[in-house]
Design a protein around this motif. Structure first.
Motif, short mmCIF file in Angstrom:
data_model
loop_
_atom_site.label_atom_id
_atom_site.label_comp_id
_atom_site.label_asym_id
_atom_site.label_seq_id
_atom_site.Cartn_x
_atom_site.Cartn_y
_atom_site.Cartn_z
N ARG A 1 19.74 5.23 7.23
CA ARG A 1 19.67 3.85 7.54
C ARG A 1 18.71 3.33 6.36
N ALA A 2 17.66 4.34 5.94
CA ALA A 2 16.39 3.64 5.29
C ALA A 2 16.98 3.32 4.06
N ARG A 3 16.33 2.29 3.28
CA ARG A 3 16.70 1.95 2.18
C ARG A 3 15.41 1.95 1.05
N ARG A 4 14.23 2.59 1.70
CA ARG A 4 13.25 2.59 1.05
C ARG A 4 12.29 3.64 1.75
N VAL A 5 11.21 3.96 1.07
CA VAL A 5 10.21 4.67 1.70
C VAL A 5 9.32 3.96 2.62
N ILE A 6 9.09 4.53 3.91
CA ILE A 6 8.33 3.74 4.81
C ILE A 6 7.37 4.49 5.32
N LEU A 7 5.87 4.29 5.07
CA LEU A 7 4.83 5.10 5.70
C LEU A 7 4.25 4.33 6.85
N LYS A 8 4.15 4.87 7.96
CA LYS A 8 3.47 4.27 9.17
C LYS A 8 2.54 5.27 10.06
N TYR A 9 1.87 4.70 10.85
CA TYR A 9 0.77 5.35 11.59
C TYR A 9 0.74 4.68 13.02
N SER A 10 0.46 5.55 13.98
CA SER A 10 0.09 4.88 15.09
C SER A 10 -0.66 6.22 15.98
N PRO A 11 -1.71 5.75 16.86
CA PRO A 11 -2.42 6.81 17.54
C PRO A 11 -1.60 7.78 18.21
N ARG A 12 -0.54 7.39 18.86
CA ARG A 12 0.14 8.01 19.70
C ARG A 12 1.22 8.88 18.86
N ARG A 13 1.61 8.48 17.76
CA ARG A 13 2.91 9.01 17.12
C ARG A 13 2.33 9.71 15.98
N GLY A 14 1.12 9.15 15.58
CA GLY A 14 0.67 9.78 14.40
C GLY A 14 1.10 9.41 13.17
N LEU A 15 1.07 9.96 12.00
CA LEU A 15 1.50 9.62 10.59
C LEU A 15 2.95 10.07 10.28
N GLU A 16 3.77 9.13 9.99
CA GLU A 16 5.38 9.19 9.90
C GLU A 16 5.52 8.80 8.39
N LEU A 17 6.30 9.25 7.82
CA LEU A 17 6.98 9.22 6.65
C LEU A 17 8.42 8.93 6.71
N VAL A 18 9.15 7.74 6.68
CA VAL A 18 10.32 7.67 6.68
C VAL A 18 11.16 7.70 5.33
N ILE A 19 11.97 8.44 5.01
CA ILE A 19 12.49 8.58 3.52
C ILE A 19 13.84 8.34 3.63
N PRO A 20 14.74 7.79 2.72
CA PRO A 20 16.15 7.73 2.41
C PRO A 20 16.80 9.01 2.37
N THR A 21 17.87 9.23 2.89
CA THR A 21 18.78 10.25 2.80
C THR A 21 19.00 10.88 1.29
N GLY A 22 18.67 11.99 0.92
CA GLY A 22 18.68 12.51 -0.64
C GLY A 22 17.54 12.05 -1.32
N PHE A 23 16.45 11.65 -0.74
CA PHE A 23 15.16 11.13 -1.49
C PHE A 23 14.79 12.47 -1.91
N ASP A 24 14.16 12.42 -3.48
CA ASP A 24 13.54 13.58 -4.28
C ASP A 24 12.07 13.72 -3.30
N ARG A 25 12.09 14.93 -2.58
CA ARG A 25 10.95 15.21 -1.66
C ARG A 25 9.67 15.38 -2.85
N ARG A 26 9.91 15.80 -4.12
CA ARG A 26 8.90 16.02 -5.09
C ARG A 26 7.75 14.92 -5.13
N ARG A 27 8.49 13.78 -4.93
CA ARG A 27 7.72 12.53 -5.12
C ARG A 27 6.51 12.11 -3.65
N ILE A 28 7.00 13.15 -2.69
CA ILE A 28 5.84 12.76 -1.46
C ILE A 28 4.69 12.95 -1.89
#
Length: 255
Positions: A34-61
């Motif tokens: 469902r993701a159309r763009r990269v989303i970076l978010k953080y919460s004390p409970r869940r920690g750091l999360e990076l949501v990427i679209p399917t097929g995103f080039d992980r070399r850019r992370i």
């Protein structure tokens, strides 16, 4: 959606030599169709999360995380919000059917069994596996989702039939500010927090999203269609902007 934990020592070999003001938590990467763009978010409970679209080039992370260093350090330095007060009563006024229960008393009962909730005769009993306010909030959010499914699902299906505005699928979510959305495939998403709003306002939101199955924009033609089905949409739209304060703190999954 798949998830995996990333190791920052692998992403940033220079990290061991760099003098970082705050150490980063290892981020969790989630791939979402469902993701159309990269989303970076953080919460004390869940920690750091990076949501990427399917097929995103992980070399850019690594570059994405490196460019977000200041933002992440700011999040880590923010004070942790206290656990919200647990409610003694819950009121959910949004319901299209008259004489339907909209208020519940909440009882908190310590229990040695698994954490569950039970509802009967206007009393919501939370059986906690441990004495944890965070766990209680999670149980209350699960109960709220069940109420949203029981209320919003038949409501929007009935409106869809009445207005001849078919849609493909309904998803219920808990978002901070967005009340609803509609995809090109006719998949409608609704916020379960709508249950805290007045019935007329919720009906407007449902009509708004159903009209997006015809016009996936906010063009003049879209608003004309909305007005055809809800002549008072301007007043309801204006009222909707003032109702965020009706959402109690325990609903926000912020820990």
């Amino acid at each position: 959606m798949s998830a995996e934990q990333l190791n920052l020592f692998d992403l940033f070999p220079e990290r061991a030599e760099a003098n970082w003001e705050e150490p980063w938590p290892n981020p969790c990467i989630r791939e979402s169709a469902r993701a159309r763009r990269v989303i970076l978010k953080y919460s004390p409970r869940r920690g750091l999360e990076l949501v990427i679209p399917t097929g995103f080039d992980r070399r850019r992370i690594p570059d994405i995380l490196r460019n977000s260093t200041a933002w992440v350090q700011h999040q880590l330095q923010r004070p942790v919000q206290p656990t919200p007060l647990l409610p003694e009563r819950i009121c959910l006024p949004a319901h299209p059917t008259p004489n339907t229960r909209t208020e519940w008393s909440v009882l908190y009962q310590p229990s040695g069994g698994p954490p569950t909730w039970q509802e009967r005769d206007g009393i919501l009993r939370l059986n906690r596996g441990q004495d944890s306010p965070d766990l209680c909030c999670a149980l209350l959010r699960r109960w709220l989702r069940s109420q949203a499914k029981a209320c919003l699902d038949p409501w929007i299906h009935q409106l869809s039939r009445d207005l001849s505005l078919p849609f493909a699928r309904l998803t219920l979510r808990s978002q901070r500010t967005r009340w609803g959305s509609c995809s090109r495939q006719g998949h409608i998403s609704l916020n379960d927090k709508l249950l805290f709003l007045p019935t007329a306002v919720v009906r407007y939101v449902l009509i708004h999203e159903l009209c997006h199955t015809v016009h996936l924009n906010h063009s003049a033609a879209f608003w004309q269609l909305v007005e055809r089905h809800e002549p008072h949409y301007r007043q309801l739209k204006s009222q909707l902007k003032t109702l965020l304060n009706r959402i109690p703190a325990w609903v926000e999954d912020c820990r």
